[in-house]
Enzyme design. Structure first.
Site, short mmCIF file in Angstrom:
data_model
loop_
_atom_site.label_atom_id
_atom_site.label_comp_id
_atom_site.label_asym_id
_atom_site.label_seq_id
_atom_site.Cartn_x
_atom_site.Cartn_y
_atom_site.Cartn_z
CB CYS A 277 25.13 -56.32 20.86
SG CYS A 277 26.42 -57.55 21.14
CG HIS A 404 26.94 -54.83 16.61
ND1 HIS A 404 27.06 -53.85 17.57
CD2 HIS A 404 27.32 -55.98 17.21
CE1 HIS A 404 27.50 -54.37 18.70
NE2 HIS A 404 27.67 -55.68 18.51
CD GLU A 406 26.04 -50.98 15.58
OE1 GLU A 406 26.84 -51.38 16.45
OE2 GLU A 406 24.87 -51.40 15.50
#
Length: 469
Positions: A277, A404, A406
């Site tokens: 990001c 993202h 994650e």
């Protein structure tokens, strides 16, 4: 349908989310279908405007729902995909009721609600009352309650104190709910005498008092619950179709927990980089400054007057929602290079779908100048306007992603960008790619089968590590 309600007492942040996730994990390991719902008492509609200092970072779901981090725990532990409907807030309920009242759906009747305390919090009383009534509709064989409570151990005496738990259970009973399991959060394992005392004064059998003491990794919590017979208790209490065979999924959890992965630091053998990001945006800014010589290159978020705006505001407007201008949730990224390292790590797919949460992106008008000097935009959105993945040519591992990864990474299914980072850092990425993204026998456990999936291979990969102590 079976329902397990997890409540908390004494203090907030006691670990209800981890307990709920862990219970779900051991039930799922028994081949049951499991999902989770988080109920929050705050009047906010969602977690989108929360301060990260007070509540932690926001977790984003596929549908763009901005939710509490507990839902991240649910997804990662259970390996499931949730939606914004899996997070209920007082604000959502009030909004729903008020909208119906404004439409005249209540036909002129007075709209009433109850407010009072739940196990400590006044805002949660409507939910406690709702569950008090719901337990009778669901019937006893389909509904049970886990109450998580703190057992403090003051340094002055070193004695484990049961009074807070007694008071918390008493208050819960006064509100019409009776715990089936009392999960005691404590610093050290419960003494037998303490467990018996809680059993006596909280009106539960000793085997219904579960100890969850502080451990080195949250991944040990499902194992703690399993060791204390929680699955067998639910099998009897809720009449669940659970056999007594060994649960392979928990065996993998034990291998992962025993490795103490949160207390290790990987040796970095090569300069490797993953920008996520803002990290990707800043990598582009730095490349523009150092390689293209644009010394004032910047993001307009930081310097609105820069003559080289390599990162600009590109809001995504959501009709019908005030303030919903972020690019949120699952979006498709198309690969535009056969040689992309990330494409190979993703299994050679033509596209990936990952979750976003941002307003600023790489300026599409400057992409050709950046690309011509070696910064390859290998992944773009479906319209080709948003730069989603960037890779530095002729580099062992330098990647940036606007999304993202994650959010969809799992404990035993690590996200490809992060898995690639670890492989590159350990000096083993090139060998992994040369083998078609398959691990060598020395990288895997002895029970590996020749036909195992790539996910399983990733899950069972071990890196050389060193204890941080």
């Amino acid at each position: 349908m079976k329902y397990i309600l997890v409540t908390g007492g004494v203090i907030s942040g006691i670990g209800k989310g981890i307990i709920a996730s862990s219970v779900g994990t051991i039930l799922k390991s028994s081949n049951l279908h499991v999902t989770s719902i988080k109920i929050d008492p705050y009047i906010n509609i969602d977690a989108g405007t929360f301060s990260p200092y007070e509540h932690g970072e926001v977790f984003v779901l596929d549908d763009g729902g901005e939710v509490d981090l507990d839902l991240g725990n649910y997804e990662r532990f259970l390996d499931i995909r949730l939606t914004k409907d899996n997070n209920l807030t007082t604000g959502k309920i009030y909004q729903y009721v008020i909208n119906k009242e404004r439409r005249g759906d209540y036909l002129g009747k007075t709209v009433q609600g109850k407010l009072g305390g739940t196990v400590g919090d006044i805002e949660s009383m409507p939910f406690v009352e709702a569950f008090r009534q719901f337990q009778f509709k669901a019937k006893r064989e389909n509904f049970c309650n886990i109450h998580v409570s703190l057992v403090p151990q003051p340094n002055a005496t070193g004695e484990q104190k049961t009074k807070p738990t007694q008071n918390s259970v008493r208050e819960l009973r006064g509100l019409g709910l009776s715990p089936d399991l009392v999960v005691c959060r404590c610093t050290t394992p419960l003494d037998t005498s303490v467990k018996e005392k809680i059993s006596m004064f909280c009106h539960v059998e000793p085997q219904q008092v579960i100890c969850v003491h502080d451990v080195s990794s949250i991944y040990r919590v499902p194992l703690l619950l399993e060791e204390q017979g929680v699955v067998d208790y639910f099998r009897r209490r809720l009449d669940l179709p659970i056999g007594r065979q060994p649960r392979r999924m928990l065996m993998k959890w034990k291998e992962m927990a025993d490795s103490d992965i949160l207390s290790w630091v990987v040796f970095f053998f090569s300069f490797s980089f993953v920008g996520v990001c803002l990290g990707m945006q800043l990598a582009v800014v730095e490349f523009a400054r150092e390689v293209l010589g644009w010394k004032d290159a910047n993001s307009t978020e930081f310097d609105p007057k820069t003559s080289h705006p390599v990162v600009i505001d590109m809001p995504e407007h959501n009709p019908g929602q005030m303030g919903g201008t972020m690019r949120l949730g699952k979006r498709r990224t198309i690969f535009h290079s056969q040689n992309s390292v990330l494409r190979k790590l993703y299994g050679g797919q033509e596209y990936v779908e990952e979750r976003h949460r941002h307003r600023y992106e790489v300026n599409p008008e400057l992409r050709h100048e950046l690309h011509s000097r070696g910064l390859a935009f290998v992944g773009q959105d479906t319209e080709g306007e948003r730069m989603e993945i960037v890779e530095l040519e002729d580099h062992p591992y330098f990647v940036g992603v606007q999304y993202h990864p994650e959010f969809t990474s799992r404990p035993i299914k690590p996200s490809p960008p992060y898995f690639g980072l670890l492989l590159a850092s350990a000096g083993r990425l090139s060998q992994y790619l040369d083998r078609g993204c398959r691990l060598s026998p020395r990288d895997t456990y002895s029970d590996r089968s020749e036909n195992s999936s790539p996910d399983a291979e990733i899950a069972e990969f071990k890196l050389p590590v060193i204890n941080h102590e």
